[in-house]
Design an enzyme around this catalytic site. Structure first.
Site, PDB file in Angstrom:
ATOM      1  N   ARG A  28      18.422  30.511  42.111  1.00  0.00           N
ATOM      2  CA  ARG A  28      19.651  30.130  41.396  1.00  0.00           C
ATOM      3  C   ARG A  28      19.526  30.541  39.928  1.00  0.00           C
ATOM      4  O   ARG A  28      20.467  31.045  39.330  1.00  0.00           O
ATOM      5  CB  ARG A  28      19.929  28.625  41.525  1.00  0.00           C
ATOM      6  N   LYS A  57      37.150  43.458  43.060  1.00  0.00           N
ATOM      7  CA  LYS A  57      38.185  44.478  43.002  1.00  0.00           C
ATOM      8  C   LYS A  57      37.552  45.853  42.710  1.00  0.00           C
ATOM      9  O   LYS A  57      36.789  46.339  43.513  1.00  0.00           O
ATOM     10  CB  LYS A  57      39.235  44.064  41.968  1.00  0.00           C
ATOM     11  N   ASP A  85      40.280  39.306  30.720  1.00  0.00           N
ATOM     12  CA  ASP A  85      40.076  39.597  32.141  1.00  0.00           C
ATOM     13  C   ASP A  85      40.287  41.105  32.299  1.00  0.00           C
ATOM     14  O   ASP A  85      41.405  41.604  32.205  1.00  0.00           O
ATOM     15  CB  ASP A  85      41.067  38.791  32.980  1.00  0.00           C
ATOM     16  N   TYR A 115      47.051  36.333  36.724  1.00  0.00           N
ATOM     17  CA  TYR A 115      46.667  36.254  38.128  1.00  0.00           C
ATOM     18  C   TYR A 115      46.878  34.811  38.610  1.00  0.00           C
ATOM     19  O   TYR A 115      46.435  33.862  37.961  1.00  0.00           O
ATOM     20  CB  TYR A 115      45.202  36.667  38.258  1.00  0.00           C
TER      21      TYR A 115
HETATM   22  C1  LIG Z   1      41.209  38.584  42.046  1.00  0.00           C
HETATM   23  C2  LIG Z   1      41.341  38.287  40.601  1.00  0.00           C
HETATM   24  C3  LIG Z   1      40.699  37.184  40.015  1.00  0.00           C
HETATM   25  C4  LIG Z   1      39.913  36.170  40.830  1.00  0.00           C
HETATM   26  O1  LIG Z   1      38.748  36.705  41.352  1.00  0.00           O
HETATM   27  P1  LIG Z   1      38.087  36.285  42.769  1.00  0.00           P
HETATM   28  O2  LIG Z   1      36.957  37.221  42.902  1.00  0.00           O
HETATM   29  O3  LIG Z   1      39.146  36.425  43.816  1.00  0.00           O
HETATM   30  O4  LIG Z   1      37.664  34.843  42.613  1.00  0.00           O
HETATM   31  C5  LIG Z   1      40.837  37.008  38.656  1.00  0.00           C
HETATM   32  N1  LIG Z   1      41.562  37.851  37.893  1.00  0.00           N
HETATM   33  C6  LIG Z   1      42.205  38.916  38.419  1.00  0.00           C
HETATM   34  C7  LIG Z   1      42.990  39.809  37.526  1.00  0.00           C
HETATM   35  C8  LIG Z   1      42.122  39.165  39.780  1.00  0.00           C
HETATM   36  O5  LIG Z   1      42.771  40.220  40.305  1.00  0.00           O
END
Ligand SMILES: *Cc1c(COP(=O)(O)O)cnc(C)c1O
Length: 386
Positions: A55, A206, A181, A108
């Site tokens: 961890r 992503k 982000d 998001y």
């Molecule tokens: C998918 C996404 C998230 C969340 O991420 P997860 O891996 O699904 O928890 C946050 N911000 C954006 C812009 C996203 O597309």
């Protein structure tokens, strides 16, 4: 690759080499999957390379974290079990009950849900503001209480653009941190830490992972003191990336540059096709000169990315039909993989924000343009719209 080399190397070299030296005992070129929870100590407290318990740290994850820091030009990277786990860890590192966050009005949906339904219950105040307007962000700040200004650029799914440099100045004037982000842009197209942001957040699920085969998240920070606090919370909360997930994410990261160039090429071809189609009312893409964020995007992004949204002239019914009829584009949530995806944000990714400030138009279709043959993608959209 040594830190000294990493600092000077180009993006692709860093993505491929930073964070890992071939294993000294075997010469393994790729970081092995260290499927171990614990580590033998050479006498009490005699840790080998600092590893004690997985961890706290695991060598497969360490390699990924080093590479993430290098591609974002940050001091330290941290890998988590998901993007939302990374976000939650950051919020609990920086904020305490009674603090306040300024948040994009088209963020998001899952991030909005985390703040509105989870963090709010722990006493965190939340004000939404349009990211495209730094003055509106300034007006939303509560002096003394606002600890984080949260920015997504481009936003999901409306692809609005926030000026990272301008909003960093707004946040810093108020003594708040700017978090970006960077999931949609990726570090290949945009490096927020070099533009004044304090923290970068990723859903590595992503583009960074890039193959729709792993869920993960990351934080990259610029300041060493904040890095220490994030490291403490990463371990204390424990939502870490496991070694198998870290391995897949790291493998994806190595090809990010070449994949993003193809994502951008294909997105541009799709945009050109859609813009000329009579059933399409408007195309939303920051690369279009008429997009309101085009100038800012041109300044802070290398290219405009693989996400394209469009509104159809036939309303919600037609938007749903286009999603159903597509064959090469797979109907599904998520984005950023090599395969093209199509979705209806109003009923799918953004269903949880219906009735809030973040509600999206019902005639909107979102595409994650993949890296297949461009002509096949266009023929598929032509059929779906037909
Ligand atoms: C998918 C996404 C998230 C969340 O991420 P997860 O891996 O699904 O928890 C946050 N911000 C954006 C812009 C996203 O597309």
């Amino acid at each position: 690759m040594s830190q000294e080399h990493a600092d000077k190397a180009g993006f692709e070299t860093r993505a491929i080499h930073a964070g890992y030296e071939p294993d000294p005992t075997t010469g393994a070129v790729i970081p092995p999957i260290f499927a171990t929870s614990t580590y033998k100590q050479d006498g009490v407290g005699g840790l080998r390379g600092g590893y004690e318990y997985s961890r706290s740290a695991n060598p497969t994850r360490t390699a990924l974290e080093g590479a993430l820091a290098a591609v974002e030009e940050g001091e330290r990277g941290f890998a988590f079990a998901s993007g939302l786990a990374a976000e939650d860890t950051l919020v609990r590192t920086v904020c305490r009950p009674g603090d306040h966050v300024v948040f994009p009005d088209d963020a998001y949906g899952g991030t909005h849900r985390l703040f509105a339904k989870v963090e709010a219950a722990w006493g965190l105040g939340l004000t939404t503001a349009p990211v495209s307007d730094p003055d509106a962000v300034r007006a939303a700040i509560r002096p003394g209480e606002t600890k984080l200004v949260w920015l997504e650029t481009p936003t999901n799914p409306l692809l609005n653009i926030g000026d990272i440099e301008a909003i960093a100045a707004v946040a810093h004037d108020a003594g708040a941190l700017l978090v970006v982000d960077n999931t949609f842009a990726t570090p290949y197209l945009q490096q927020p830490l070099t533009l004044g942001a304090d923290v970068v957040v990723h859903s590595t699920t992503k583009y960074v992972g890039g193959h729709s085969d792993v869920v993960g998240g990351a934080l990259v920070v610029r300041d060493l003191e904040l890095a220490e606090q994030v490291a403490f919370h990463q371990n204390a909360i424990g939502a870490v990336s496991g070694p198998f997930d870290a391995f897949l994410t790291h493998r994806g990261l190595k090809t990010l540059g070449v994949r993003m160039d193809r994502h951008c090429d294909n997105a541009e071809a799709v945009v050109e096709f859609l813009a000329a189609h009579p059933a399409v009312g408007s195309v939303i893409y920051p690369g279009l000169p008429e997009h309101p964020g085009h100038d800012v995007a041109s300044r802070q992004m290398k290219r405009y990315g693989g996400m394209v949204s469009f509104r159809v002239t036939g309303g919600e019914e037609q938007a749903l039909r286009v999603c159903d009829r597509a064959r090469v584009f797979t109907l599904g949530e998520s984005l950023g993989g090599v395969e093209s995806l199509i979705e209806h944000p109003g009923r799918m990714t953004h269903a949880s924000v219906a009735g809030t400030d973040l509600e999206v138009p019902a005639d909107l279709v979102r595409l994650s343009v993949g890296i297949e043959t461009a002509a096949d993608l266009i023929a598929d959209l032509d059929h779906a719209l037909g």
